[in-house]
Design an enzyme around this catalytic site. Structure first.
Site, short mmCIF file in Angstrom:
data_model
loop_
_atom_site.label_atom_id
_atom_site.label_comp_id
_atom_site.label_asym_id
_atom_site.label_seq_id
_atom_site.Cartn_x
_atom_site.Cartn_y
_atom_site.Cartn_z
N CYS A 1 46.55 72.10 56.41
CA CYS A 1 47.19 70.92 56.69
C CYS A 1 46.75 69.53 56.20
O CYS A 1 46.57 69.13 55.31
CB CYS A 1 47.51 71.09 58.19
SG CYS A 1 49.03 70.13 58.63
N HIS B 1 48.95 77.02 59.95
CA HIS B 1 48.25 77.26 61.08
C HIS B 1 48.55 78.54 61.83
O HIS B 1 49.02 79.32 61.04
CB HIS B 1 48.54 76.09 62.38
CG HIS B 1 48.38 74.69 61.87
ND1 HIS B 1 46.88 74.06 61.96
CD2 HIS B 1 49.11 73.70 61.59
CE1 HIS B 1 47.09 72.73 61.52
NE2 HIS B 1 48.56 72.57 61.24
#
Length: 248
Positions: free
Chosen positions: A102, A202
């Site tokens: 991310c 994630h």
């Protein structure tokens, strides 16, 4: 590990460097570190893990470097400190493995979007450019990994407003089956080049996808890995895949 991270050897443990957990550690991304330690240990590969705070220099002698997600301000600060430090660049030049999630993924590129969407300089280690999209991507994501990486279908959780475009010197990690991924309209998720790999997933990503964890370990030791009992990890992976692909 020997001083060359591409060759396994008895001289020292596999050195894993968790970069800036005080800035980049959202959604349990530290679990990626734990999974690498565990999967290495199951194969008799000793590890040494460094939890590197943002006020410490980046050691250039690591074998695997991990970066997690973070909010805008910590992301900007992390990028500034890593550019000024130079240790990660030196490690990449040695052939070290880098895995980023991310905000960490965006930092690896040439530029990323700041707090107001303004372009800010990244590290230039991966040929990507990221900016800010109009809508936030939140939810499960599934992707089919590039064939040459020999990793099965991956799954994770995304929560970002980034739009990432891949340049000619990098390649998509995966093609999106469900979810948003890079968000640039080309159906890609993540990117890689050499031993550098980034993703918006994630989960933590390496917990959900043991094949991805083993890819990083293979790169780091420079050899094929011994097989291990993956029944528990496989059940978790299949549960998440089935939950996403059979919903709605």
């Amino acid at each position: 590990m020997s001083s060359d991270p591409t060759n396994a050897g008895p001289h020292r443990p596999l050195k894993i460097v968790w970069i800036y957990p005080d800035l980049l550690s959202t959604y349990g991304d530290q679990g990626n570190t734990i999974v690498l330690e565990r999967r290495a240990a199951l194969r008799g590969i000793p590890t040494e893990t460094v939890h590197l705070r943002s006020d410490e220099p980046v050691p250039p002698d690591g074998d695997v470097y991990l970066l997690g997600g973070g909010e805008d301000r910590p992301q900007i600060l992390a990028a500034q400190r890593l550019r000024n430090d130079g240790g990660l660049h030196a490690a990449v030049q040695r052939g070290a493995v880098v895995f980023a999630v991310c905000a960490g993924y965006q930092i690896l590129g040439h530029e990323f979007g700041g707090e107001e969407g303004q372009p800010l300089p990244g590290l230039g280690l991966l040929d990507i450019r990221s900016g800010r999209g109009e809508q936030r991507a939140v939810g499960e994501v599934v992707g089919d990994v590039a064939t040459e990486l020999n990793v099965p279908r991956i799954t994770g959780f995304e929560n970002h407003q980034g739009v990432t475009h891949i340049g000619p010197n990098a390649w998509p990690l995966a093609r999106v089956v469900a979810g948003v991924g890079n968000g640039g309209g080309d159906g890609t998720e993540g990117a890689y080049s050499g031993r550098i790999l980034g993703t918006y997933m994630h989960g933590p990503a390496l917990v959900r996808n043991p094949g991805l964890a083993d890819l990083l370990l293979r790169w780091a030791v420079g050899a094929e890995l011994q097989p291990i009992d993956d029944s528990w990890a496989g059940r978790l992976r299949e549960e998440r895949l089935n939950a996403v692909l059979t919903s709605g």
